[in-house]
Write a protein that holds these residues in place. Sequence first.
Motif, PDB file in Angstrom:
ATOM      1  N   ALA A  65       0.846  -1.209   0.000  1.00  0.00           N
ATOM      2  CA  ALA A  65       0.000   0.000   0.000  1.00  0.00           C
ATOM      3  C   ALA A  65       0.875   1.251   0.000  1.00  0.00           C
ATOM      4  CB  ALA A  65      -0.934  -0.028   1.214  1.00  0.00           C
ATOM      5  N   ASP A  66       1.892   1.265   0.833  1.00  0.00           N
ATOM      6  CA  ASP A  66       2.800   2.425   0.916  1.00  0.00           C
ATOM      7  C   ASP A  66       3.474   2.674  -0.437  1.00  0.00           C
ATOM      8  OD1 ASP A  66       2.221   2.601   3.570  1.00  0.00           O
ATOM      9  OD2 ASP A  66       4.151   1.836   4.278  1.00  0.00           O
ATOM     10  N   ARG A  67       3.909   1.589  -1.066  1.00  0.00           N
ATOM     11  CA  ARG A  67       4.681   1.727  -2.312  1.00  0.00           C
ATOM     12  C   ARG A  67       3.834   2.350  -3.430  1.00  0.00           C
ATOM     13  NH1 ARG A  67       6.853   3.296  -5.668  1.00  0.00           N
ATOM     14  NH2 ARG A  67       8.571   2.552  -6.959  1.00  0.00           N
ATOM     15  N   PHE A  68       2.599   1.856  -3.582  1.00  0.00           N
ATOM     16  CA  PHE A  68       1.747   2.400  -4.651  1.00  0.00           C
ATOM     17  C   PHE A  68       1.305   3.831  -4.339  1.00  0.00           C
ATOM     18  CE2 PHE A  68       1.341  -2.043  -5.982  1.00  0.00           C
ATOM     19  CZ  PHE A  68       1.375  -1.914  -7.357  1.00  0.00           C
ATOM     20  N   ALA A  69       1.121   4.149  -3.057  1.00  0.00           N
ATOM     21  CA  ALA A  69       0.687   5.502  -2.693  1.00  0.00           C
ATOM     22  C   ALA A  69       1.703   6.536  -3.165  1.00  0.00           C
ATOM     23  CB  ALA A  69       0.496   5.583  -1.183  1.00  0.00           C
TER      24      ALA A  69
END
Length: 259
Positions: A23-27
């Motif tokens: 989730a962090d990476r795509f955000a």
Amino acid sequence: MADMSGKTVLVTGAGSGIGRAIADRFAQDGATVVCADINPETAEAAAGELLAGGFKALAVEVDISNEESVAHMVETVVDITGRIDTVAANAGVMVEGDILSLSLDDWNRALTINATGAFLTARATMPHLLNSGAGALVFTASTVALSGMRGVAAYSAAKGAIAALTRQIAADFADKGVRANAVAPGAVRTPLSESQFRARARDDAHFDELLGGVIARYPMQRWGESPEIAEVVHFLGTARSAWMTGQILPIDGGLLELR
Ligand SMILES: NC(=O)c1ccc[n+]([C@@H]2O[C@H](COP(=O)([O-])OP(=O)(O)OC[C@H]3O[C@@H](n4cnc5c(N)ncnc54)[C@H](O)[C@@H]3O)[C@@H](O)[C@H]2O)c1
């Protein structure tokens, strides 16, 4: 980086471990990230942290093994964001035991959450991935989908099913603009892997000894980190891998190739 602004990325199991890192990476690429988890508090915490950091996110409660719950998740996401472009079908549970120690309930739990959950997530999101024009599904399998390991018969069978499903979806939708790939992580230090060893350990010293035993099997002599898995999920879930489909990519510190 990949420009994901205006796109929606759905991550199951986003409340913890690898899912949270995905989730962090795509955000970071400007996507609206849907943090879906069976635990509403951790889903809210993951989305809340992204929102506080100036990213776009929302939380949804889902039980991926429940058809109605998955349908409700997809409806909620599409009502709010209007689309789904990338799905990281990552949620899963560890179920330990060889076939003599596994009850039918254990077997069914491993298969229902891990394999059926992946199927339900893929089936419910597919119409939206088809609408996206460049839809991408990324499953979280495991090295045990590709190679044997003692004591995880049902979990391994479920992850093997995910690997086969990945290839099938890739074959069925390759000419329709949707790609399907999977990551196959080795041992990554998360609540899931720690609970596995905590359950076996007699005491703290034995817990440390068990963790050390895991590292000893890995050519690179260390655990994987969740962001290292997330980076490859990001690669498979964006146009960075536009001509790849049907692949099961090990991320394992050399375990499968070099031992
Ligand atoms: N940690 C490892 O060493 C490792 C290795 C290979 C593969 N994996 C796989 O990676 C994925 C993530 O594992 P992790 O280590 O981050 O575990 P984790 O336990 O830290 O996170 C899993 C998340 O999935 C959620 N979840 C569980 N059942 C669910 C359900 N029915 N519906 C929705 N959400 C549900 C949990 O609440 C949790 O937030 C799993 O599929 C796991 O099998 C992990």
